[in-house]
Design an enzyme around this catalytic site. Structure first.
Site, short mmCIF file in Angstrom:
data_model
loop_
_atom_site.label_atom_id
_atom_site.label_comp_id
_atom_site.label_asym_id
_atom_site.label_seq_id
_atom_site.Cartn_x
_atom_site.Cartn_y
_atom_site.Cartn_z
N HIS A 130 0.80 -1.23 0.00
CA HIS A 130 0.00 0.00 0.00
C HIS A 130 0.83 1.28 0.00
CE1 HIS A 130 -3.65 -2.26 0.47
NE2 HIS A 130 -3.33 -2.71 1.66
N ASP A 166 -3.96 -10.63 -1.78
CA ASP A 166 -4.36 -10.04 -0.51
C ASP A 166 -5.84 -9.64 -0.58
OD1 ASP A 166 -2.52 -8.54 1.85
OD2 ASP A 166 -4.42 -7.54 1.50
N HIS A 168 -7.02 -6.88 0.38
CA HIS A 168 -7.06 -5.46 0.02
C HIS A 168 -6.42 -5.25 -1.36
CE1 HIS A 168 -7.04 -5.52 4.49
NE2 HIS A 168 -7.95 -4.59 4.34
N ASP A 255 -5.25 -12.34 4.50
CA ASP A 255 -6.40 -11.73 5.16
C ASP A 255 -7.71 -12.00 4.42
OD1 ASP A 255 -5.28 -10.19 3.15
OD2 ASP A 255 -5.04 -8.39 4.37
#
Length: 389
Positions: A130, A166, A168, A255
């Site tokens: 990120h 992931d 995200h 996640d």
């Protein structure tokens, strides 16, 4: 496998510690390496110990003023800006050094492959996808994934595929290469309307000459193993076969697990194992066997991450761990001393990883799949409506 596989590790990775009750707790890395060791996955493997990435390497993807802010923040924490000092990205002592070490780990993995000492390499401490050019975001200070890809572009690679699994969106890596046709970024993630960072729509597909080089598959909350794998196989293999990367770089955040406290997908440890095996096969068949794997998110610190990433390390090393393998008593005893949670007893959740190959309209992920295929497949000469493509 023609070359050996490398594991990058140092206990100093545990210094990337955002403190307090921050969800990104480095205990997950320690427990993973303990579990992989206790199961014999690392037997005879000498982990490669990285050094901090020098500033000029970090500056491949970050502006110098941002590095200055990261270095000075622990002494002068107030009003530092750059996304530092927030709840997500608290300032901590040695922040620059710890973050540069993670970058150094992914650079070392990249170098092992580029210089022919390994075909595959894994850095579970990496995956900080990120971080942006001039700011921290989503628990990520420096973007080791983008640093490693940029380095590879300067060391003999001009077609790199990055696949991010992931929960995200892999926004920082997408942003770093959004206008670079040499890098194909593919991210499968929970739908941006339902999860931070709110990006990763099918319509984000790259700029100018790089149109089609960013690929996003947004999945509805609750997506289980079978639907996730269906979506993956409906999009990723065709694009990789057509793009023909010289190396596959994968961010393997876990996640996506049903138990993860920060997100809402429904995968199991068995689903993660199936993903890694699919990535290994794609690296073998589309990228000349070259595969660089990094970690990422994952906040089921005791029950999920250690098992999933042990499966990842085992898959990279061609030492696959059977799902019904019992967890070693010593590891369970050590981990039980750290948490009040009941621990699993084996390397499986009993998940069903069978999936029905994609044809339009039989699964609730199919709307997303079709949107993604229609956005990017024609830019690669593929037919979005033909399941054979």
């Amino acid at each position: 496998m023609s070359g050996r596989a490398a594991v990058v590790w140092t206990p100093d990775f545990l210094a990337y510690d955002l403190g307090g009750d921050h969800p990104l707790d480095p205990v997950r890395l320690d427990l993973t390496m303990r579990l992989a060791t206790d199961l014999g996955v690392l037997e005879g493997i000498e982990p490669l110990v990285p050094e901090q990435a020098p500033d000029e390497e970090v500056q491949r993807v970050h502006v110098p003023s941002y590095l200055t802010a990261v270095k000075s923040a622990p002494e002068h924490p107030f009003g530092v800006g750059h996304g530092l000092g927030t709840e997500d990205n608290p300032i901590f002592l040695g922040m620059h050094e710890a973050s540069a070490l993670v970058c150094g780990g992914s650079l070392l993995a990249a170098r092992e492959i580029a210089e022919g000492r390994a075909d595959r390499a894994v850095n579970i401490a990496g995956g900080l996808h990120h971080a942006m050019r001039d700011r921290a975001a989503g628990f990520c200070v420096y973007n080791d994934c983008a640093v490693a890809i940029s380095w590879l572009l300067d060391h003999g690679f001009d077609r790199i595929a990055y696949v991010d699994v992931d929960v995200h969106h892999g926004d920082g890596v997408q942003a770093a290469f959004y206008s670079d046709p040499r890098v194909l970024t593919i991210s499968l993630h929970q739908h941006p309307m339902t999860l931070w960072p709110g990006t990763g729509w099918p319509g984000e597909y790259g700029d100018g000459q790089a149109a089609g080089s960013a690929v996003n598959v947004p999945l509805p909350p609750g997506t289980p193993d079978s639907s996730w794998l269906r979506a993956f196989h409906a999009v990723v293999p065709s694009l990789l076969s057509e793009f023909r990367p010289q190396i596959l770089v994968t961010q393997c955040g876990v996640d996506t697990h049903a138990e993860d406290p920060l997100a809402d997908l429904g995968l199991t440890v068995d689903g993660h194992r199936a993903i890694y095996r699919a990535l290994r096969e794609l690296a073998t068949h589309t990228a000349g066997g070259k595969w660089l794997a990094v970690g990422g998110g994952g906040y089921g610190l005791f029950r999920v991450v250690p098992r999933s990433w042990t499966h990842l390390i085992a898959t990279v090393l061609d030492r696959d761990v059977e799902p019904d393998r019992p967890l070693p008593a010593g590891w369970v005893a050590h981990t039980a001393g750290l948490t009040g949670q009941q621990l699993p007893i084996s390397m499986t959740d009993g998940g069903d990883t069978g999936y029905i190959p994609w044809t339009e309209g039989a699964d609730r992920v199919d709307t997303a799949v079709l949107e993604t295929r229609r956005a990017v497949f024609p830019l690669h000469g593929l037919d979005p409506d033909d399941p054979r493509d």
